[in-house]
Write an enzyme that holds these catalytic residues in place. Structure first.
Site, PDB file in Angstrom:
ATOM      1  N   LYS A  82       4.924   7.226 -12.809  1.00  0.00           N
ATOM      2  CA  LYS A  82       3.597   6.966 -12.252  1.00  0.00           C
ATOM      3  C   LYS A  82       3.008   8.208 -11.592  1.00  0.00           C
ATOM      4  CE  LYS A  82      -0.045   4.786 -10.701  1.00  0.00           C
ATOM      5  NZ  LYS A  82      -0.048   3.631  -9.784  1.00  0.00           N
ATOM      6  N   PRO A 139       0.779  -1.243   0.000  1.00  0.00           N
ATOM      7  CA  PRO A 139       0.000   0.000   0.000  1.00  0.00           C
ATOM      8  C   PRO A 139       0.809   1.292   0.000  1.00  0.00           C
ATOM      9  CG  PRO A 139      -0.842  -1.553   1.652  1.00  0.00           C
ATOM     10  CD  PRO A 139       0.469  -2.087   1.170  1.00  0.00           C
TER      11      PRO A 139
END
Length: 295
Positions: free
Chosen positions: A170, A65
């Site tokens: 990203k 995460p």
């Protein structure tokens, strides 16, 4: 190939599933016992720790995460580096800050392990379908080694440069995505308020200079794109909390580089307000509700 796969969340589980289907032998680590049991039924084996999974593995993949989890899983007492053998290739597919990617790769290098960062784009649907885009920061040699395996989980495998550049690609992409979604939301809501049919407006935008992915493929107005989350109550897709996380990574990286990201900062504030309203679990395109009149 014997692969240690650590992190089986909304993205990691379908990615691991595709590797099992491709014939690889997976050693799995996650806190979610239900997902572990499901993947074990498909042929995976469960390991108690990242260290145990990495022992004897021919490749290690993590999908976690946040940066704090990446550091813990790789550098902890029972982490990957405590069990991985020298020379085994490794890749982290989490979306984190570029510096953490570089720091963990540097720690791995001290043990003779060459590591890549390879965050993904494509959402849970792409993970399930095996059509993800991987943005890979790695040496050319490691990229060549990883590419065939990543291709079993994704359609576009892009070499961005040295380790850390995958994360840069990203966060820059998602910074732009957040900004463009806010822009489309403003335009659609304004058009509705002024009285134009939103289907007509979307058609004009999508055949004119305002055309972009956020409007054409993922329009935030309900009913415009049948397959978009907006047409199913903003469920599924890419959660607003995840977008907020990525905007935080982008603005923090920009701060460190002394690079202005004015629109990115505004988008971050809008998504923060959305989260505070309790809508962080909805798809990020639900940002349009910040502009729409109460229904």
């Amino acid at each position: 190939m014997k692969i240690a796969f650590i992190g089986l969340g909304n993205m990691g589980a379908p990615m691991a599933r595709n590797l099992i289907k491709a014939g690889h032998s997976l050693r799995l680590v996650d806190l979610n016992k239900t997902v572990l049991a499901e993947l074990e039924q498909l042929g995976g084996s469960i390991s108690a720790t990242a260290r145990e999974a990495a022992q004897g593995a021919e490749l290690v993949i993590t999908m976690l995460p946040a940066a704090v989890h990446v550091r813990s899983v790789w550098l902890g007492e029972d982490g990957v580096l405590a069990g991985i053998a020298k020379g085994v290739p490794a890749v982290d597919c989490s979306t984190i800050d570029p510096q953490t990617a570089r720091d963990v790769a540097a720690a791995a290098a001290k043990q003779g392990v060459v590591m890549a960062d390879a965050p993904v784009s494509g959402g849970t649907g792409g993970a399930a379908a095996g059509t993800l885009t991987f943005m890979v920061g790695a040496t050319p040699e490691l990229f060549a080694t990883l590419q065939p395996v990543l291709a079993q989980m994704g359609r576009n495998i892009v070499h961005c440069g040295e380790v850390g550049t995958g994360q840069i690609a990203k966060i820059c992409n998602n910074l732009l995505l957040a900004i463009s979604m806010v822009g489309v939301s403003e335009a659609m809501a304004l058009g509705d308020a002024l009285g134009i049919d939103t289907t007509v407006l979307a058609g004009i935008i999508n055949s004119s200079t305002g055309r972009c992915w956020s409007s054409e493929m993922y329009n935030p107005w309900p009913g415009i794109v049948e397959t978009a989350p907006a047409s199913r109550g903003y469920t599924g897709g890419f959660g607003a909390e995840l977008m907020l996380k990525d905007l935080g990574l982008a603005t923090e990286a920009a701060r460190q580089a002394h690079q202005p990201v004015v629109l990115g900062a505004v988008a971050q504030q809008l998504y923060q307000a959305m989260s505070q309203r309790g809508e962080g679990g909805k798809d990020f395109s639900a940002i349009i509700n910040s502009y729409r009149k109460p229904q």
